[in-house]
Design a protein around this motif. Structure first.
Motif, mmCIF file in Angstrom:
data_model
loop_
_atom_site.group_PDB
_atom_site.id
_atom_site.type_symbol
_atom_site.label_atom_id
_atom_site.label_comp_id
_atom_site.label_asym_id
_atom_site.label_seq_id
_atom_site.Cartn_x
_atom_site.Cartn_y
_atom_site.Cartn_z
ATOM 1 N N ARG A 119 0.831 -1.207 0.000
ATOM 2 C CA ARG A 119 0.000 0.000 0.000
ATOM 3 C C ARG A 119 0.864 1.255 0.000
ATOM 4 N NH1 ARG A 119 -2.689 -1.129 4.265
ATOM 5 N NH2 ARG A 119 -4.273 -2.381 3.227
ATOM 6 N N ASP A 120 1.968 1.199 0.749
ATOM 7 C CA ASP A 120 2.842 2.377 0.866
ATOM 8 C C ASP A 120 3.755 2.539 -0.345
ATOM 9 O OD1 ASP A 120 1.694 2.789 3.311
ATOM 10 O OD2 ASP A 120 3.338 1.868 4.464
ATOM 11 N N ASN A 121 4.044 1.425 -1.062
ATOM 12 C CA ASN A 121 4.977 1.477 -2.203
ATOM 13 C C ASN A 121 4.320 0.876 -3.438
ATOM 14 O OD1 ASN A 121 7.550 2.348 -0.713
ATOM 15 N ND2 ASN A 121 6.917 0.518 0.439
ATOM 16 N N PRO A 122 3.483 1.615 -4.117
ATOM 17 C CA PRO A 122 2.808 1.098 -5.311
ATOM 18 C C PRO A 122 3.790 0.608 -6.368
ATOM 19 C CG PRO A 122 1.877 3.208 -4.639
ATOM 20 C CD PRO A 122 3.103 3.001 -3.822
ATOM 21 N N GLU A 123 5.028 1.180 -6.373
ATOM 22 C CA GLU A 123 6.011 0.776 -7.367
ATOM 23 C C GLU A 123 6.359 -0.705 -7.236
ATOM 24 O OE1 GLU A 123 7.173 2.544 -9.816
ATOM 25 O OE2 GLU A 123 5.913 4.226 -9.248
ATOM 26 N N LEU A 124 6.340 -1.223 -5.992
ATOM 27 C CA LEU A 124 6.655 -2.637 -5.785
ATOM 28 C C LEU A 124 5.718 -3.525 -6.570
ATOM 29 C CD1 LEU A 124 7.445 -2.842 -1.968
ATOM 30 C CD2 LEU A 124 9.028 -3.194 -3.870
ATOM 31 N N LYS A 125 4.432 -3.133 -6.559
ATOM 32 C CA LYS A 125 3.436 -3.954 -7.255
ATOM 33 C C LYS A 125 3.677 -3.941 -8.759
ATOM 34 C CE LYS A 125 -1.485 -4.888 -7.298
ATOM 35 N NZ LYS A 125 -2.817 -4.489 -6.802
ATOM 36 N N ARG A 126 4.032 -2.723 -9.298
ATOM 37 C CA ARG A 126 4.299 -2.626 -10.734
ATOM 38 C C ARG A 126 5.555 -3.398 -11.102
ATOM 39 N NH1 ARG A 126 2.186 2.662 -10.385
ATOM 40 N NH2 ARG A 126 4.255 3.545 -10.047
ATOM 41 N N ASP A 127 6.593 -3.293 -10.216
ATOM 42 C CA ASP A 127 7.842 -4.005 -10.492
ATOM 43 C C ASP A 127 7.602 -5.503 -10.542
ATOM 44 O OD1 ASP A 127 9.126 -1.637 -10.581
ATOM 45 O OD2 ASP A 127 9.993 -1.751 -8.548
ATOM 46 N N GLU A 128 6.740 -6.001 -9.623
ATOM 47 C CA GLU A 128 6.438 -7.417 -9.621
ATOM 48 C C GLU A 128 5.769 -7.814 -10.924
ATOM 49 O OE1 GLU A 128 4.109 -8.176 -6.235
ATOM 50 O OE2 GLU A 128 5.774 -8.104 -4.822
ATOM 51 N N GLY A 129 4.892 -6.936 -11.422
ATOM 52 C CA GLY A 129 4.213 -7.243 -12.684
ATOM 53 C C GLY A 129 5.175 -7.232 -13.850
ATOM 54 N N ASP A 130 6.170 -6.293 -13.847
ATOM 55 C CA ASP A 130 7.117 -6.199 -14.942
ATOM 56 C C ASP A 130 8.012 -7.419 -15.014
ATOM 57 O OD1 ASP A 130 6.060 -3.812 -15.527
ATOM 58 O OD2 ASP A 130 7.611 -2.623 -14.510
ATOM 59 N N GLY A 131 8.192 -8.095 -13.894
ATOM 60 C CA GLY A 131 9.103 -9.234 -13.866
ATOM 61 C C GLY A 131 8.503 -10.492 -14.431
ATOM 62 N N LYS A 132 7.228 -10.465 -14.743
ATOM 63 C CA LYS A 132 6.577 -11.680 -15.241
ATOM 64 C C LYS A 132 6.804 -11.849 -16.739
ATOM 65 C CE LYS A 132 2.896 -11.714 -11.823
ATOM 66 N NZ LYS A 132 1.439 -11.633 -11.600
ATOM 67 N N ASP A 133 6.908 -13.097 -17.218
ATOM 68 C CA ASP A 133 7.014 -13.366 -18.661
ATOM 69 C C ASP A 133 5.677 -13.080 -19.303
ATOM 70 O OD1 ASP A 133 9.602 -14.123 -18.498
ATOM 71 O OD2 ASP A 133 9.130 -16.256 -18.161
ATOM 72 N N ASP A 134 5.681 -12.183 -20.283
ATOM 73 C CA ASP A 134 4.412 -11.871 -20.953
ATOM 74 C C ASP A 134 4.504 -12.087 -22.462
ATOM 75 O OD1 ASP A 134 4.787 -8.233 -20.816
ATOM 76 O OD2 ASP A 134 6.110 -9.837 -21.518
ATOM 77 N N GLY A 135 5.541 -12.784 -22.908
ATOM 78 C CA GLY A 135 5.634 -13.032 -24.350
ATOM 79 C C GLY A 135 6.509 -14.216 -24.657
ATOM 80 N N ARG A 136 6.620 -14.506 -25.956
ATOM 81 C CA ARG A 136 7.466 -15.595 -26.375
ATOM 82 C C ARG A 136 8.908 -15.141 -26.464
ATOM 83 N NH1 ARG A 136 3.819 -19.318 -29.061
ATOM 84 N NH2 ARG A 136 1.851 -18.292 -29.426
#
Length: 486
Positions: free
Chosen positions: A463-480
């Motif tokens: 809640r205090d660090n929204p960037e953490l949530k975005r960083d976690e999302g960026d680390g996921k494989d989303d393509g081939r």
């Protein structure tokens, strides 16, 4: 009496101080009419052939048998007419005989009434600090022995009647079929005779217990009317004489026990019916075993006709137990009843000790005196044996108290008292042997505070660090691997 109920100190005197056996109903046995080997001696299934003591209603001597028969026949007309057709016990006769044993009971004085009411009011305030179960709001009353008899009789009827009914049925089952057929036309008369016999024995037992009871719910048995918290000041004064303690402290301690039980019976709605249903289950499985009597009869050779041999054979019967052996197929009901009574009285031990311990210095002495009373006659199993006819093992009250004490230490008083919320939550007889196992089940139900704390901490960080949530999302494989989208 040889076995008084008063904190292990015999209560030999009646209200006018006369110890004449006639005023006490002729019984010198503080356990009423039974003995440990014969659970239904209280209902007339007497002991040894020719070995009964004079004046002891449970004895098996011929003199006692004729004496009882004479008493029964002398009042047969009025007693039979007064008997409720639906009852297996002549309760009118029982009440009359019990009152005869209480002749001369003094009314409760105004001073005793005030002392009882003030004691009950005071201990309610103290109990609030020892248990989460609220006050019962029961009406505080002071009774004498006769009031105890009158007020508790309805519950004794509920407890005794099913036992007597099934006892009659078990007796018939042991008779040969031809004998049952021959008895058919006289069955009604025999039922009435049995009801009178039960009534006589019940009257003896209740008359004795009324002179020894200290509260309306002695021994954890809810025999007082619902909504009534009662103490018996005169009986309490009698037992106080044997204790080197102020009478007021004895009164307060006993009032605290009564008030604590009333909280249970008021706020655990299933508890009273559970006790009654256990008695009914026990009664439904009653069995009478006469095989040992038949064996004795087979070995008794009376065919020779020699008077000396017959006399010797009869002398050999002296001391033989010729009473039927009574048991039940529902041993589980007996065990549940024993455990339930132990849990009630054990819980009361703990709560009263916590409520009074720092306020009344003599509380440990009073608790020990109460334990001695249980061990020497003032106990639920003895009351059941003498009045209801059920032979219980001694309820393990000390073990139950230790279990409740350890539960309180482990999870607190609130969680301890929540165990009474449902009969399935209660400890079993096995848990009295292994308290740790039951406590583990309670601890397993407790929320995992460490996990909750870590989860709350992580949630707060996100809640205090929204960037953490975005960083976690960026680390996921989303393509081939070739960069094309899925």
């Amino acid at each position: 009496m040889t076995n008084g109920f008063g904190f292990s100190f015999p209560n030999d005197s009646n209200d006018d101080g006369d110890n004449d056996a006639n005023n006490r109903g002729g019984s010198g046995n503080g356990r009423g009419d039974g003995d440990g080997s014969n659970p239904f001696a209280a209902f007339g299934f007497g002991g040894s052939f020719g070995g009964g003591q004079s004046g002891a209603p449970g004895g098996g001597g011929l003199g006692d048998m004729f004496n009882q028969l004479g008493q029964m026949l002398s009042g047969m007309g009025t007693s039979m007419n007064a008997q409720d057709k639906g009852d297996a016990v002549n309760f009118e006769l029982a009440a009359r005989m019990a009152r005869q044993r209480l002749a001369g009971v003094s009314p409760v004085s105004d001073a005793d009434t005030r002392a009882a009411e003030e004691s009950l009011r005071l201990v309610e305030l103290w109990l609030d600090e020892a248990t989460d179960l609220p006050a019962s709001e029961a009406k505080a009353q002071a009774w004498n022995a006769e009031q105890w008899l009158n007020q508790t009789m309805p519950m004794w009827k509920r407890l005794v009647n099913p036992v007597a009914e099934h006892m009659n049925r078990a007796q018939l089952d042991t008779m040969p079929e031809q004998a049952r057929e021959m008895m058919g036309p006289m069955a009604g008369m025999m039922n009435q005779m049995n009801a009178m016999q039960f009534g006589m024995k019940l009257g003896h037992a209740l008359g004795d217990l009324a002179q020894q009871a200290l509260t309306g719910t002695d021994f954890g048995l809810p025999v007082a009317p619902a909504g009534t918290a009662a103490v018996l000041p005169r009986n309490i004064a009698e037992i106080s004489k044997g204790l080197d303690l102020p009478g007021q402290e004895v009164m307060v301690y006993i009032a605290a026990r009564e008030a604590a039980r009333q909280r249970l019976f008021r706020h655990v709605p299933w508890l009273v019916e559970r006790i009654v249903s256990s008695v009914e289950e026990y009664a439904a499985g009653l069995e009478i075993d006469t095989s040992h009597i038949e064996e004795i009869a087979r070995n008794l050779n009376l065919e020779g006709g020699d008077p000396q041999q017959i006399q010797e054979a009869l002398q050999n019967l002296q001391g033989e137990d010729l009473s039927p052996r009574v048991g039940t197929r529902n041993a589980g009901a007996t065990s549940r009843l024993e455990t339930l009574i132990a849990l009630v009285e054990g819980w009361v031990d703990v709560v009263v000790a916590e409520a009074l311990g720092e306020r009344i210095p003599s509380t440990p002495q009073l608790a020990e005196a109460w334990a001695r009373r249980r061990a020497t006659g003032g106990s639920a199993e003895q009351a059941f044996a003498n009045i209801v006819g059920i032979e219980l093992g001694a309820p393990r009250t000390r073990d139950a108290a230790e279990l409740w004490r350890r539960i309180g230490t482990a999870v607190g008083a609130e969680r301890r008292d929540q165990v009474w919320n449902h009969p399935d939550f209660l400890p079993t007889a096995e848990h009295l042997d292994n308290p740790a196992a039951f406590i583990d089940t309670l601890l397993d139900d407790q929320p995992d505070t460490d996990f909750d704390d870590e989860f709350a901490k992580l949630e707060q960080e996100l809640r205090d660090n929204p960037e953490l949530k975005r960083d976690e999302g960026d680390g996921k494989d989303d393509g081939r691997e070739d960069g094309t989208e899925l």
